[in-house]
Motif scaffolding. Structure first.
Motif, PDB file in Angstrom:
ATOM      1  N   GLY A 128      -3.431  -2.443  -1.021  1.00 11.46           N
ATOM      2  CA  GLY A 128      -2.195  -3.147  -1.339  1.00 11.46           C
ATOM      3  C   GLY A 128      -2.232  -3.982  -2.595  1.00 11.46           C
ATOM      4  N   ASN A 129      -3.289  -3.862  -3.382  1.00 17.80           N
ATOM      5  CA  ASN A 129      -3.443  -4.711  -4.574  1.00 17.80           C
ATOM      6  C   ASN A 129      -2.854  -4.043  -5.816  1.00 17.80           C
ATOM      7  OD1 ASN A 129      -4.881  -6.796  -3.190  1.00 17.80           O
ATOM      8  ND2 ASN A 129      -6.694  -5.483  -3.217  1.00 17.80           N
TER       9      ASN A 129
ATOM     10  N   PRO B 278       8.594  -3.597  -7.347  1.00 11.70           N
ATOM     11  CA  PRO B 278       7.346  -3.325  -6.633  1.00 11.70           C
ATOM     12  C   PRO B 278       7.153  -1.851  -6.316  1.00 11.70           C
ATOM     13  CG  PRO B 278       8.348  -5.297  -5.765  1.00 11.70           C
ATOM     14  CD  PRO B 278       9.339  -4.728  -6.744  1.00 11.70           C
ATOM     15  N   GLY B 279       8.238  -1.162  -5.907  1.00  6.52           N
ATOM     16  CA  GLY B 279       8.130   0.259  -5.604  1.00  6.52           C
ATOM     17  C   GLY B 279       7.781   1.092  -6.826  1.00  6.52           C
ATOM     18  N   VAL B 280       8.390   0.761  -7.956  1.00 11.71           N
ATOM     19  CA  VAL B 280       8.099   1.474  -9.202  1.00 11.71           C
ATOM     20  C   VAL B 280       6.660   1.221  -9.627  1.00 11.71           C
ATOM     21  CG1 VAL B 280       8.623   1.577 -11.670  1.00 11.71           C
ATOM     22  CG2 VAL B 280      10.491   1.567 -10.001  1.00 11.71           C
ATOM     23  N   GLN B 281       6.224  -0.030  -9.542  1.00  5.64           N
ATOM     24  CA  GLN B 281       4.841  -0.357  -9.904  1.00  5.64           C
ATOM     25  C   GLN B 281       3.859   0.423  -9.044  1.00  5.64           C
ATOM     26  OE1 GLN B 281       4.071  -4.575  -9.952  1.00  5.64           O
ATOM     27  NE2 GLN B 281       5.928  -5.032 -11.118  1.00  5.64           N
ATOM     28  N   LEU B 282       4.136   0.503  -7.768  1.00  2.00           N
ATOM     29  CA  LEU B 282       3.245   1.229  -6.866  1.00  2.00           C
ATOM     30  C   LEU B 282       3.208   2.711  -7.224  1.00  2.00           C
ATOM     31  CD1 LEU B 282       1.466   1.397  -4.328  1.00  2.00           C
ATOM     32  CD2 LEU B 282       3.576   1.691  -2.987  1.00  2.00           C
TER      33      LEU B 282
ATOM     34  N   ALA C 215       0.847  -1.198   0.000  1.00  2.00           N
ATOM     35  CA  ALA C 215       0.000   0.000   0.000  1.00  2.00           C
ATOM     36  C   ALA C 215       0.879   1.244   0.000  1.00  2.00           C
ATOM     37  CB  ALA C 215      -0.912  -0.008   1.223  1.00  2.00           C
ATOM     38  N   PRO C 216       0.387   2.352  -0.566  1.00  2.00           N
ATOM     39  CA  PRO C 216       1.196   3.570  -0.616  1.00  2.00           C
ATOM     40  C   PRO C 216       1.359   4.215   0.758  1.00  2.00           C
ATOM     41  CG  PRO C 216      -1.005   3.995  -1.467  1.00  2.00           C
ATOM     42  CD  PRO C 216      -0.902   2.516  -1.251  1.00  2.00           C
ATOM     43  N   SER C 217       2.584   4.641   1.036  1.00  2.00           N
ATOM     44  CA  SER C 217       2.819   5.439   2.227  1.00  2.00           C
ATOM     45  C   SER C 217       2.371   6.874   1.954  1.00  2.00           C
ATOM     46  CB  SER C 217       4.311   5.425   2.575  1.00  2.00           C
ATOM     47  OG  SER C 217       5.063   6.028   1.525  1.00  2.00           O
TER      48      SER C 217
END
Length: 232
Positions: free
Chosen positions: A114-115, A159-163, A16-18
């Motif tokens: 978080g999806n 994962p961070g880039v995708q988010l 999930a985004p911070s």
């Protein structure tokens, strides 16, 4: 795939985004929407989602021969064959200016839970669906670029880039929906062929009232989406 790689892959589904990620992606999306030189290119995404909203509702209301055009000047057109009146026509006409904000808040909801992977997969499937009904060459090019971008982020991005990308796209759609309504208001000074005018002709309610309704929906989605992306 070793254990460390498996753990990284798992975070792509439950990430999930911070507050900082949501805020930074929001600022970046605001730049993409607000800066005129950038909007000349990024605005095609808003048009594609707008026309995709029309096309999806036309399909769901059993209209036939649904086709979409996306033009270089960021205008678009969705054509279909079906009954000229009835609730289906009203829903189809109203879907365009609300589609970007609804997609944006839907994406924000997935990301807040978080999806990330689900958001990217749904974006890819929606883009493929739009590709099936786009008729003109420029429109096909726009949709192919969108599809390639989603595939690149989904398969090559960490994962961070995708988010961050998914958050930026959600923010972009929420912001672009508001900007598009500003463009609609200015365009109606010279032409009365917009979705709002079509709804006015069908319901005998003023087109300005429909524009106000679009604003209410889009602003509400922006409020909810903001809370999900920053405070979720």
């Amino acid at each position: 795939m070793d254990i460390s790689q498996a753990r990284v892959a798992a975070t792509a589904v439950h990430l999930a985004p911070s507050w900082s990620t949501g805020f930074a992606s929001g600022l970046f999306a605001l730049l993409l929407v607000g800066a005129r030189p950038l909007w000349k290119h990024t605005g095609h995404l808003d048009t594609a989602v707008h026309e995709g909203g029309h096309a999806l509702m036309a399909f769901l209301f059993d209209r036939m021969f649904v086709t979409v055009w996306l033009e270089r000047n960021q205008s678009g057109l969705t054509r279909y064959w079906g009954p000229p009146r009835g609730p289906g026509r009203l829903v189809i006409a109203a879907a365009g200016y609300t589609a970007p904000s609804l997609c944006g808040v839907g994406g924000a909801g997935l990301l807040a839970a978080g999806n990330v992977t689900a958001a990217l997969v749904l974006a890819g499937l929606a883009t493929v669906g739009l590709l099936l009904v786009v008729e003109n060459g420029f429109g096909v090019l726009v949709v192919l670029v969108m599809l390639a971008f989603v595939a690149l982020v989904g398969t090559r991005g960490s994962p961070g880039v995708q988010l961050f990308v998914a958050c930026t796209v959600s923010w972009f759609l929420l912001f672009s929906a508001i900007r598009s309504l500003g463009i609609l208001r200015r365009a109606r000074r010279f032409s009365r062929s917009s979705d709002a005018d079509m709804l006015a002709a069908s319901t005998h309610l003023p087109a300005a009232l429909w524009v106000a309704a679009f604003y209410l929906v889009d602003l509400y989605c922006l409020l909810v989406g903001s809370r999900l992306l920053i405070g979720g």
